[in-house]
Design a protein around this motif. Structure first.
Motif, mmCIF file in Angstrom:
data_model
loop_
_atom_site.group_PDB
_atom_site.id
_atom_site.type_symbol
_atom_site.label_atom_id
_atom_site.label_comp_id
_atom_site.label_asym_id
_atom_site.label_seq_id
_atom_site.Cartn_x
_atom_site.Cartn_y
_atom_site.Cartn_z
ATOM 1 N N LYS A 34 -40.373 24.663 31.900
ATOM 2 C CA LYS A 34 -39.111 24.207 30.772
ATOM 3 C C LYS A 34 -37.837 24.884 31.102
ATOM 4 O O LYS A 34 -37.304 25.226 32.044
ATOM 5 N N GLU A 172 -37.803 30.639 21.269
ATOM 6 C CA GLU A 172 -37.292 28.906 21.188
ATOM 7 C C GLU A 172 -38.492 28.701 21.810
ATOM 8 O O GLU A 172 -38.802 27.695 21.552
ATOM 9 N N GLN A 176 -41.555 25.684 20.177
ATOM 10 C CA GLN A 176 -41.690 24.561 21.421
ATOM 11 C C GLN A 176 -43.041 25.056 21.254
ATOM 12 O O GLN A 176 -43.532 23.557 20.959
ATOM 13 N N GLU A 179 -45.026 23.368 17.648
ATOM 14 C CA GLU A 179 -44.649 21.825 17.776
ATOM 15 C C GLU A 179 -45.423 21.069 18.866
ATOM 16 O O GLU A 179 -45.527 19.973 17.975
#
Length: 342
Positions: A34, A172, A176, A179
């Motif tokens: 990340k 966040e 992600q 997705e």
């Protein structure tokens, strides 16, 4: 708005999550980064997420100057100076630390951004905490006499308000991961001043996010990481009036890879740093992310991270740390053969 608190919105988020294909193949896990080192001010780093909330609070209070503390090469101090410059504020840093003999790394960047660093010398009589408190009072008075309204930010931006930056980041990352269609994800972060870890931990628990969080300590705490974390959470709970209960079982923390001190030169950490650079062209630092990645390598070797696991390491930045003298001189010795004069 997180837990009823507003923030400034100056970051280029969401930061990407990138799979490390070469290292993943060699380790037999799915390792991702990340990339919070790619945030957009002052060479980037994790503290900017905290500062979105802290600087909003400072501006709401009419502050004209940000004052913070840390080591001489504090990453948080550098980013406090960066955001101050962006918003037309003054900033200063207090460090109970000797002058390292050169103006390099974060000290150089602080100067470029117009942020003075007050280096407080140990006197053999007072504790570091006493010296720091006296310096805070002295520097605050100095700038108030010049007409500034000073807003104090603790080490690492790690107070109750500061954790919100990584509460946001937990949400966040969860989006992600959804997705990317990843399941059973372990998120690994450095644990230093604890604000990043606590923001992630509280966000994951309070929002019921599908992430498992592991914190790798990079320096010892007097009564251990769990004691520190539980006491920190009690302050957070009271500050935000949360009903959420968190116990030791809600934390996954290890001090097995701190190598006994903060920001100490460690050969295994430098080797992990070189490995990342040579396999993935990503630069880590020797104080924070290098220790964390070295810890991940050890956990894989020891079977604490299982084959095939999905692991996301939070890259918190700190890259200027490779230019600090006590780390740089060791790397210069080890990498001398890479200079070829013809």
């Amino acid at each position: 708005m997180t837990l009823g608190r507003e923030k400034l919105n100056f970051l280029n988020t969401p930061t990407p999550i990138q799979r490390l294909d070469n290292i993943s193949e060699e380790l037999g896990i799915n390792l991702y980064l990340k990339r919070d080192d790619l945030t957009n001010f002052g060479t980037g780093g994790n503290k900017l997420r905290k500062l979105e909330y802290l600087v909003k609070d400072a501006l709401d209070q009419g502050a004209t100057m940000l004052l913070t503390v840390g080591g001489a090469q504090t990453n948080h101090g550098r980013l406090t100076g960066a955001v101050a410059a962006k918003y037309g504020l003054k900033a200063a840093i207090i460090a109970v630390d000797p002058y390292p003999g050169e103006m390099s790394a974060n000290l150089l960047l602080d100067g470029i951004m117009g942020c003075p660093v007050y280096l407080v010398q140990q006197d053999g009589v007072h504790t570091d905490a006493e010296l720091e408190a006296a310096a805070i009072e002295k520097v605050t008075k100095e700038w108030e006499e010049k007409g500034e309204k000073v807003y104090f930010i603790p080490v690492g931006g790690s107070n109750e308000l500061g954790i919100l930056g990584y509460y946001d980041c937990a949400m966040e990352i969860a989006q992600q991961v959804k997705e990317m269609e990843l399941e059973d994800v372990r998120l690994v972060t450095t644990v230093g001043s604890f604000g990043t870890y606590m923001g992630l931990a509280v966000g994951i628990k309070n929002e019921n996010l599908p992430l498992r969080l592991t914190g790798i300590g990079i320096s010892p705490k007097p009564n251990g990481l769990y004691d520190y974390g539980l006491k920190y959470y009690e302050k957070i709970k009271k500050f935000f009036n949360l009903d959420l209960e968190m116990t030791e079982e809600d934390f996954d923390l290890t001090s097995d890879y701190d190598h006994g001190a903060y920001n100490n030169p460690v050969k295994e950490v430098r080797e992990a740093l070189y490995y990342m650079g040579r396999k993935e062209a990503v630069i880590l630092d020797p104080c924070y992310t290098g220790k964390t990645f070295a810890g991940i390598l050890s956990m894989v070797k020891e079977g604490k991270i299982k084959p095939g696991e999905n692991v996301i390491m939070l890259h918190t930045g700190g890259i200027p740390g490779i230019y600090t003298k006590h780390h740089r001189v060791e790397m210069e010795k080890e990498l001398a053969d890479y200079i070829r004069i013809i």
